[in-house]
Enzyme design. Structure first.
Site, PDB file in Angstrom:
ATOM      1  N   ASP A 154       0.875  -1.167   0.000  1.00 31.56           N
ATOM      2  CA  ASP A 154       0.000   0.000   0.000  1.00 31.56           C
ATOM      3  C   ASP A 154       0.920   1.227   0.000  1.00 31.56           C
ATOM      4  O   ASP A 154       2.037   1.165   0.503  1.00 31.56           O
ATOM      5  CB  ASP A 154      -0.873  -0.029   1.260  1.00 31.56           C
ATOM      6  CG  ASP A 154      -1.703   1.226   1.396  1.00 31.56           C
ATOM      7  OD1 ASP A 154      -2.430   1.546   0.432  1.00 31.56           O
ATOM      8  OD2 ASP A 154      -1.600   1.891   2.440  1.00 31.56           O
ATOM      9  N   ASP A 203      -0.216   4.970   0.550  1.00 25.23           N
ATOM     10  CA  ASP A 203      -0.540   6.100   1.417  1.00 25.23           C
ATOM     11  C   ASP A 203      -0.733   5.671   2.871  1.00 25.23           C
ATOM     12  O   ASP A 203      -1.509   4.768   3.178  1.00 25.23           O
ATOM     13  CB  ASP A 203      -1.797   6.804   0.886  1.00 25.23           C
ATOM     14  CG  ASP A 203      -1.576   7.322  -0.543  1.00 25.23           C
ATOM     15  OD1 ASP A 203      -0.401   7.444  -0.962  1.00 25.23           O
ATOM     16  OD2 ASP A 203      -2.568   7.590  -1.235  1.00 25.23           O
TER      17      ASP A 203
END
Ligand SMILES: [Mg+2]
Ligand SMILES: [Zn+2]
Length: 164
Positions: free
Chosen positions: A8, A10
């Site tokens: 991932d 952010d």
């Protein structure tokens, strides 16, 4: 067959105040450079899989999304490590796409492109959907950072590298 860590972006690799798209706000989170380097040295491809509904919502453009990615790469040069590939879902929730996490299409595309053994691969993210993605895609494991066992990215990376 290669192995990968699906990442991932952010609030896992970079700080996100919400729909981040401004290059000058990009900041690596604690332990990210060191952790990515560790994973790369252990033979993992580093592949970002990112929900970017801000594009579909019209908050920012695809180009701004890529500028953030390039800035991330620039910051990682200091640690002598680079992300190998970026996959993203630009759709809004409720559009019924198959790429928005925990949907598995981004992982499936990466697996095909890079010839990855998904059973030897992991996901690292900051949300439950990232862990769910790992489960749905058939990965070896999924780790949520920012919780007591894995308070930062380096802890998660060290755990993966320690798994033989
Ligand atoms: Mg996140
Ligand atoms: Zn999508």
């Amino acid at each position: 067959m290669r192995k990968a860590v699906f990442l991932d972006r952010d609030n896992t690799l970079i700080y996100d105040p919400g729909y981040i798209h401004e290059v000058d706000k990009v900041k690596l989170l604690d332990g990210v450079g060191e952790g990515l380097k560790l994973l790369k040295e252990a033979g993992y491809l580093l592949i970002v899989v990112s929900n970017q509904s801000g594009i579909g919502r019209g908050y920012f453009t695809e180009r701004e999304f890529w500028e953030v990615n390039y800035r991330l790469q620039e910051l990682l040069e200091h640690f002598n490590v680079q992300i190998d590939d970026f996959f993203f879902c630009p759709h809004r929730p409720g559009e019924g796409c198959k790429c928005r996490k925990p949907g598995t299409l981004m992982v499936e595309k990466a697996v095909e492109k890079w010839k990855i053994d998904v059973k030897e691969s992991f996901v690292i993210g900051d949300k439950d959907i990232d862990v769910e993605l790992a489960f749905r895609a058939g990965c070896r494991g999924g780790i949520k950072v920012g919780v007591p066992c894995f308070e930062n990215f380096l802890k998660a990376a060290s755990f993966i590298v320690g798994e033989k």
